[in-house]
Enzyme design. Structure first.
Site, PDB file in Angstrom:
ATOM      1  N   ALA A 253       0.817  -1.211   0.000  1.00 41.41           N
ATOM      2  CA  ALA A 253       0.000   0.000   0.000  1.00 41.41           C
ATOM      3  C   ALA A 253       0.850   1.261   0.000  1.00 41.41           C
ATOM      4  CB  ALA A 253      -0.909  -0.014   1.230  1.00 41.41           C
TER       5      ALA A 253
ATOM      6  N   ASN B 155       2.194  -2.775   7.933  1.00 42.41           N
ATOM      7  CA  ASN B 155       3.111  -3.493   7.054  1.00 42.41           C
ATOM      8  C   ASN B 155       3.824  -2.541   6.106  1.00 42.41           C
ATOM      9  OD1 ASN B 155       2.633  -6.265   7.912  1.00 42.41           O
ATOM     10  ND2 ASN B 155       0.561  -5.948   7.155  1.00 42.41           N
TER      11      ASN B 155
ATOM     12  N   HIS C 185      -1.053   7.478   4.344  1.00 40.78           N
ATOM     13  CA  HIS C 185       0.350   7.415   4.747  1.00 40.78           C
ATOM     14  C   HIS C 185       1.115   8.558   4.087  1.00 40.78           C
ATOM     15  CE1 HIS C 185      -0.698   3.351   6.011  1.00 40.78           C
ATOM     16  NE2 HIS C 185      -1.086   3.094   4.778  1.00 40.78           N
TER      17      HIS C 185
END
Length: 273
Positions: free
Chosen positions: A126, A194, A224
């Site tokens: 991601a 992750n 993020h």
């Protein structure tokens, strides 16, 4: 891989939302790859889910995946990570982990890969910009900072919250719930960060990579933002991932990233380092 070679066999460890999407894509057809087996806690349910597949494959125990495949993809709960990864690497297979944070917990798996001729391939997942981070790491990176914001429901049940008696119930404003290293973040939020683990492995390591995690009721996507300071470049990047309906802890792009990673293993041309 030449056109005449047999396709590489792929086993999928875990048959939840991500594992199913990956297995279905392989069943639909990816040149150079063939679905060989899947594992699932509930084998009957998994076999039922596979009824619509063109070529159903065996549903086996986690430890048996390595015997049936050249590539083993892990997309299961973090508690069974080692049960998938260790046999695959000891059999000299390519191991593709999606619970990347577990590589920071089971850091001896790299030595097992070296000893047995296995290989660990981490998908981009991601996160964007891993190629830039890897390139910068060939020089000198001074700092890497990542700030993650997630809807509170996507963080519920994380061990760090339970250990520190942090409640997210009824949250009506953004709350900083973690500020530390990527290594500690991976331990405290095994289903959530992750991306931070992958970032740390691409760059300056899990102890020097800084991570903040915010529970933010104002966001609907897993967000993020990464800032990197290096002698070759200074760059920042951000991504907003749509959470999976089945599992809000992960994003829809995760399964797509795994599919892209597998294609890259057999494609005649690969874009990106």
């Amino acid at each position: 891989m030449s056109v005449s070679s047999a396709p590489l066999r792929v086993a999928v460890g875990g048959f939840g939302a991500i594992g199913f999407a990956l297995a279905k894509a392989l069943d639909d057809g990816i040149d150079g790859l063939a679905l060989a087996a899947v594992s699932a806690r509930d084998k009957k349910k998994a076999a039922d889910k596979m009824e619509g597949f063109r070529a159903p494959v065996p549903v086996v125990d986690l430890e048996a995946l390595a015997e049936l495949a050249d590539i083993v993809v892990e997309c299961a709960p973090s508690t069974v990570f080692r049960s998938i990864g260790e046999p695959a690497l000891k059999a000299g297979r390519i191991f593709v982990p999606l619970s990347v944070g577990q590589l920071l917990v089971h850091d001896d798996l790299k030595d097992i890969a070296i000893a047995h001729g296995g290989r660990i391939v981490v998908p981009t997942g991601a996160l964007i910009g891993l190629d830039a981070v890897r390139a910068a790491a060939e020089g000198n990176i001074e700092s890497v900072t990542m700030v993650t914001r997630k809807p509170p429901r996507g963080l519920m049940g994380a061990p760090y919250l339970e250990q520190n008696n942090i409640s997210l119930e009824g949250l009506n404003e953004a709350k900083l719930i973690f500020d530390g290293s990527a290594r500690d973040g991976a331990k405290g939020f095994p289903a959530n960060v992750n991306v931070a683990a992958a970032l740390s492995l691409a760059g300056i390591g899990p102890d020097r990579t800084r991570l903040q995690i915010w529970a933010d009721p104002a966001v609907t996507r897993n967000t993020h933002r990464i800032e990197v300071e290096a002698d070759s470049a200074r760059f920042a990047m951000s991504i907003e991932n749509v959470p999976s309906e089945e599992n809000p802890k992960t994003g829809k792009i995760t399964a797509l990233s795994a599919i892209a990673c597998l294609r890259g293993l057999v494609a005649p041309m690969r874009v990106g380092t």
